[in-house]
Design a protein around this motif. Structure first.
Motif, PDB file in Angstrom:
ATOM      1  N   ILE A 263       0.827  -1.212   0.000  1.00 50.69           N
ATOM      2  CA  ILE A 263       0.000   0.000   0.000  1.00 50.69           C
ATOM      3  C   ILE A 263       0.863   1.265   0.000  1.00 50.69           C
ATOM      4  CG2 ILE A 263      -1.700   1.330   1.348  1.00 50.69           C
ATOM      5  CD1 ILE A 263      -3.012  -0.897  -0.144  1.00 50.69           C
TER       6      ILE A 263
ATOM      7  N   VAL B  17       0.938   3.906  -3.252  1.00 51.03           N
ATOM      8  CA  VAL B  17       0.467   5.286  -3.190  1.00 51.03           C
ATOM      9  C   VAL B  17       1.644   6.271  -3.168  1.00 51.03           C
ATOM     10  CG1 VAL B  17      -1.660   4.617  -2.006  1.00 51.03           C
ATOM     11  CG2 VAL B  17       0.281   5.409  -0.655  1.00 51.03           C
TER      12      VAL B  17
ATOM     13  N   THR C 209      -3.696   5.928   5.580  1.00 46.57           N
ATOM     14  CA  THR C 209      -2.639   5.976   4.567  1.00 46.57           C
ATOM     15  C   THR C 209      -3.206   6.315   3.191  1.00 46.57           C
ATOM     16  OG1 THR C 209      -1.451   4.303   5.821  1.00 46.57           O
ATOM     17  CG2 THR C 209      -0.717   4.686   3.569  1.00 46.57           C
ATOM     18  N   VAL C 210      -4.291   5.629   2.826  1.00 45.48           N
ATOM     19  CA  VAL C 210      -4.838   5.847   1.485  1.00 45.48           C
ATOM     20  C   VAL C 210      -5.439   7.252   1.374  1.00 45.48           C
ATOM     21  CG1 VAL C 210      -6.548   5.062  -0.194  1.00 45.48           C
ATOM     22  CG2 VAL C 210      -5.222   3.400   1.095  1.00 45.48           C
TER      23      VAL C 210
ATOM     24  N   ARG D  23      -1.339   9.643  -0.252  1.00 49.35           N
ATOM     25  CA  ARG D  23      -1.176   9.468  -1.689  1.00 49.35           C
ATOM     26  C   ARG D  23      -0.254  10.561  -2.247  1.00 49.35           C
ATOM     27  NH1 ARG D  23      -6.154  10.664  -3.601  1.00 49.35           N
ATOM     28  NH2 ARG D  23      -6.909  10.943  -1.491  1.00 49.35           N
TER      29      ARG D  23
ATOM     30  N   LEU E  98      -1.865  11.615  -7.523  1.00 48.27           N
ATOM     31  CA  LEU E  98      -2.414  10.263  -7.526  1.00 48.27           C
ATOM     32  C   LEU E  98      -3.846  10.320  -6.993  1.00 48.27           C
ATOM     33  CD1 LEU E  98      -1.635   7.391  -8.243  1.00 48.27           C
ATOM     34  CD2 LEU E  98      -0.881   7.053  -5.906  1.00 48.27           C
TER      35      LEU E  98
ATOM     36  N   TRP F  23      -8.004   9.379  -6.683  1.00 41.27           N
ATOM     37  CA  TRP F  23      -8.642   8.096  -6.372  1.00 41.27           C
ATOM     38  C   TRP F  23      -8.769   7.213  -7.605  1.00 41.27           C
ATOM     39  CZ3 TRP F  23      -9.956   5.820  -1.805  1.00 41.27           C
ATOM     40  CH2 TRP F  23      -9.800   6.607  -0.666  1.00 41.27           C
TER      41      TRP F  23
ATOM     42  N   LEU G 109      -5.697   5.220  -8.695  1.00 42.30           N
ATOM     43  CA  LEU G 109      -5.165   4.209  -7.788  1.00 42.30           C
ATOM     44  C   LEU G 109      -5.325   2.816  -8.394  1.00 42.30           C
ATOM     45  CD1 LEU G 109      -6.584   5.295  -4.311  1.00 42.30           C
ATOM     46  CD2 LEU G 109      -4.201   5.366  -5.039  1.00 42.30           C
TER      47      LEU G 109
ATOM     48  N   VAL H  70      -5.390  -1.218  -4.239  1.00 41.36           N
ATOM     49  CA  VAL H  70      -5.527  -0.233  -3.170  1.00 41.36           C
ATOM     50  C   VAL H  70      -7.006  -0.026  -2.836  1.00 41.36           C
ATOM     51  CG1 VAL H  70      -5.069   2.142  -2.479  1.00 41.36           C
ATOM     52  CG2 VAL H  70      -3.382   0.881  -3.824  1.00 41.36           C
ATOM     53  N   TRP H  71      -7.836   0.063  -3.862  1.00 40.17           N
ATOM     54  CA  TRP H  71      -9.284   0.165  -3.629  1.00 40.17           C
ATOM     55  C   TRP H  71      -9.771  -1.011  -2.786  1.00 40.17           C
ATOM     56  CZ3 TRP H  71     -13.255   3.497  -4.692  1.00 40.17           C
ATOM     57  CH2 TRP H  71     -12.965   4.585  -5.523  1.00 40.17           C
TER      58      TRP H  71
ATOM     59  N   TYR I 299      -8.567  -0.831   0.735  1.00 37.54           N
ATOM     60  CA  TYR I 299      -9.261   0.264   1.421  1.00 37.54           C
ATOM     61  C   TYR I 299     -10.655  -0.189   1.869  1.00 37.54           C
ATOM     62  CZ  TYR I 299     -11.527   4.742   2.213  1.00 37.54           C
ATOM     63  OH  TYR I 299     -12.221   5.778   2.776  1.00 37.54           O
TER      64      TYR I 299
ATOM     65  N   ILE J 185       3.765   9.726 -11.708  1.00 38.57           N
ATOM     66  CA  ILE J 185       2.387   9.253 -11.572  1.00 38.57           C
ATOM     67  C   ILE J 185       1.771   9.158 -12.957  1.00 38.57           C
ATOM     68  CG2 ILE J 185       0.190   9.690 -10.423  1.00 38.57           C
ATOM     69  CD1 ILE J 185       2.562   9.564  -8.483  1.00 38.57           C
TER      70      ILE J 185
END
Lengths: 545, 209
Positions: free
Chosen positions: A104, A108, A185-186, A190, A194, A196, A199, A203-204, A207, A528
């Motif tokens: 993670i 990110v 963190t998420v 990020r 970066l 949503w 991502l 990561v989704w 999360y 990114i």
């Protein structure tokens, strides 16, 4: 930029998180998310083989319809130990606490998780809970089943129920800490740019899993506390003879334990998305729908717990609603399967080991999911509930789904984690052996269930023996399949060839840094991408010609 | 598109901790929520027993405690606010007041437990009530002890946190510029307070004539 490069404390090129101290102390006091991931990895691997050994013994016993190896009491303790260990000490921490912990922050573009010390504490709490479970096993085990249903668990069982409850209770807090860390963190760490929808789906998935961990685990903790008090003090709200309600316990238990299924399978879906897109050399089909599907599964997952109680005396109207909502969960799940399939379509597919595991995941998850629909329908469930059909169904989701995906992820990111390559042929062989062994073990159990063999039975009618022997034969193949990675991955960690930074040509931020990554993850800021999974199947096809 | 070097991989800051604490509070709400759920279902099953059992609780002590705890929430909020405005001495005094009120709450609660034990209201062992509703009344007191016990444990943890904050502010560790820890402690204290807002009516005020 120039100031960052000219910094005098810049690490020498070869130093990485693994070379940052070799003593045991340096590992036990680390706050580096990558090292904590490995601490978790070692711990859950130990629990995986303990839980697996219990299953192997059960399958050996079930070769015969009459007792051959053990007493009925021992058998009950084995399936309880298998369930408790595999659910709370392997599956729930498996992908989030190992791969999630490692990846993670890398994905990110952060140096570490938001709360590194809490992260380390979570591992100690996990290990403490694990100690209680080991003590439980040494003190004679538990025979209640992993669900701890009352009144058996509170009034009748003569086994070490309290130790086991304490173990699960304590471990819950490590889940909460891990989930909390990932959410912060998420949200907060990020890298700039970066957004949503840039991502990775992994990561989704982590999360969404974290939200379930944070909101569902406290419910389990408190439920088990009430159960323990009822057992110790001989009174409580779950005992019908004292004015309580045993079905209330089932409601509370499944309010956690059904979402827990999504704690186990959402991260697996995340891994599958990463791996399939990479080895199909194609962007994930329907990225946004995939992300929304993850959120939908997490949300609806909280509203379907009642489908575990269709035959427990729950009101028919409640059952109708729970049945309907259970069907609803199938929609986002199906969207994901369709999208993985569509991602493969016209891709430039190669069959490296992670891809074999991931494809295995999709197929087995599909069977597990479709058989879940049988169980979600009220009429079918009355017939199939508490038979081997249920056992087969949830093993297709948890073992065929989650464990396969865990192996897919482990093989995919192994070069990044260890900086070493593993045996390509050995790993492909293991993926195939596990797939074959798994199906041979659990497919016969669907038929056993339809024919009416009840789950958790020690002795059974002789006409079920043939399918049970098939299942046990499959289990031995599966066991061999699980030992193979232990051998070649250990060998790879010790003697494997050096891995390049990006052996698969994959697109995530984690592949932009070195293998293994430096202590603070990136030597230079990662760039990114405008969109995630920017693969080009036609260029890949050209390159292969 | 490449991000700037300074911004990538920054360390955690105050806002991160605050987000983390709010998520922690959400999990705490679920933690107590399960108890409220268990209480509700059991009360629906035993309405009369719960009303009768509630009458055995000490309304005066419970109400005084509610007043004490709500006041402590005020002093806590003012302590955090004072520190942020740079009034360090006021903050110390308000934190000390919060701590004292918290300890007072706990002392009254312990005295109340003592009275409960003396009057045989502990549901395990020799229970004061007998007859048709005894089972339901035992369940009420079971929930009473579990819920107030869980609350008291949270309050005790809060007292520990407050002590650290008090020393920190007095020594100048936490200052106008560095007030985050005190504000997070205040958030946690607000949770302890909020839980009591719900516990007080459902335990003490079920059916008062």
């Amino acid at each position: 930029m120039s100031t960052a490069i000219a910094e005098p404390a810049a690490p020498e090129p070869q130093s990485n998180y693994l070379t940052n101290g070799y003593s045991l102390w340096s590992w036990l006091t680390t706050t580096d998310h990558k090292r904590i991931a490995i601490l978790y990895g070692v711990t859950i691997t130990a629990f995986f083989f303990i839980g697996g050994a219990a299953a192997t013994l059960m399958r050996l016993e079930l070769v015969s319809p009459t007792p051959i190896l053990m007493s009925a009491g021992t058998y009950n303790k084995l399936f309880t130990a298998h369930g408790v260990i595999m659910v709370w000490f392997f599956l729930i921490p498996s992908i989030p606490a190992t791969l999630g912990n490692f990846l993670i922050p890398l994905m990110v573009g952060a140096k570490d998780v938001a709360l590194p010390r809490v992260n380390l504490l979570s591992w100690y709490v996990f290990a403490l809970g694990g100690c209680f479970v080991i003590v439980t096993l040494i003190a004679g085990g538990i025979d209640t089943g992993w669900t701890f249903y009352t009144p058996y668990s509170t009034r009748f069982s003569q086994t070490q129920v309290i130790y086991g409850l304490v173990g699960v209770f304590v471990t819950g807090f490590s889940s909460i800490m891990t989930g909390l860390n990932f959410i912060v963190t998420v949200h907060r760490l990020r890298a700039p740019g970066l957004t949503w929808f840039r991502l990775p789906l992994f990561v989704w998935a982590i999360y969404a899993t974290s939200i379930i961990l944070v909101l569902a685990t406290p419910v389990l903790a408190m439920t088990l506390l009430l159960l323990a008090m009822q057992r110790v003090f001989g009174l409580g709200i779950f005992d019908a003879t004292l004015g309580g309600d045993p079905v209330l316990f089932q409601h509370m238990f499944w309010f956690y334990s059904h979402p827990a299924v999504y704690i186990m399978v959402l991260p697996a879906m995340g891994v599958a998305s990463e791996v399939i897109t990479c080895f199909a050399r194609k962007p994930v089909f329907g990225y946004r729908t995939m992300a929304y599907a993850i959120a939908a599964i997490a949300a609806f997952g909280f509203m379907v717990w009642g489908h575990h109680m269709f035959v427990a005396g729950q009101s028919l109207y409640a059952s109708l609603v729970f049945s309907f909502l259970s069907y609803i969960v199938a929609i986002p799940s199906a969207i994901k399967v369709f999208n993985w399939t569509a991602t493969l379509y016209k891709g430039s597919i190669t069959f490296e080991a992670p891809m074999l595991y991931a494809l295995g995941f999709v197929g087995l998850f599909l069977i597990g999911g479709l058989t879940g629909l049988y169980l979600a329908s009220l009429g079918m469930d009355v017939d199939l509930s508490r038979t081997y059909f249920v056992v087969a169904h949830f093993h297709y989701i948890m073992v065929g789904g989650s464990v396969m995906a865990y192996f897919a992820g482990l093989h995919f990111w192994w070069p990044k984690i260890t900086g070493k390559l593993y045996s390509e042929s050995g790993s492909r062989l293991a993926a195939i052996v596990i797939f074959v062994g798994f199906n041979l073990t659990f497919f016969p159990q669907f038929i056993l269930g339809i024919e009416g063999m009840p789950r958790r039975y020690f002795e059974y009618s002789p006409h079920f023996q043939f399918l049970n022997i098939l299942s046990s034969a499959g289990a031995s193949i599966l066991a061999a399949g699980y030992v193979l990675p232990l051998i070649y991955l250990t060998w790879s960690a010790l003697h494997g060839a050096r891995a390049p930074d990006n052996p698969w040509g994959a697109k995530g931020l984690e592949w932009q840094t070195r293998s293994p990554p430096p202590v603070e993850n990136f030597d230079a800021p990662p760039s990114i991408p405008e969109r995630p999974y920017d693969y080009d199947p036609e260029a890949a096809e050209e390159a292969r010609r | 598109m490449s991000a700037s070097a300074e911004a990538v991989g920054r360390r955690a800051n105050d806002t991160d901790s605050e987000v983390g604490l709010w998520i922690f509070l959400a999990s705490e709400v679920m933690f107590f929520g399960l108890l409220f759920y268990g209480y509700t279902i059991t009360r629906i099953n035993h309405p009369q027993a719960f009303a009768d059992a509630s009458a055995h609780t000490d309304l005066l002590l419970g109400s005084v405690n509610a007043f004490v705890l709500f006041t402590s929430s005020l002093t806590m909020a003012l302590a955090a606010r004072s520190l942020r405005l740079g009034a360090q001495r006021a903050s110390v005094r308000l934190l000390a007041a919060t701590l004292a009120l918290g300890i007072l709450f706990l002392a009254i609660k312990c005295y109340e437990y003592h009275v409960d034990i003396e009057s045989h209201l502990v549901p395990w062992g020799d229970f004061a009530v007998s007859g048709r509703l005894a089972g339901g009344e035992r369940l009420f007191f079971f929930m009473y002890f579990v819920m107030t016990g869980a609350h008291a444990i949270h309050l005790t943890v809060g007292l520990g946190v407050l002590s650290v904050m008090l020393v920190g502010v007095a020594r100048g560790t936490y200052t106008e510029q560095n007030s985050q820890a005190v504000e997070l402690a205040a958030l946690y204290w607000a949770l302890v307070d909020t839980v009591w807002i719900f516990l007080y009516p459902i335990l003490y005020l079920v059916h008062r004539p």
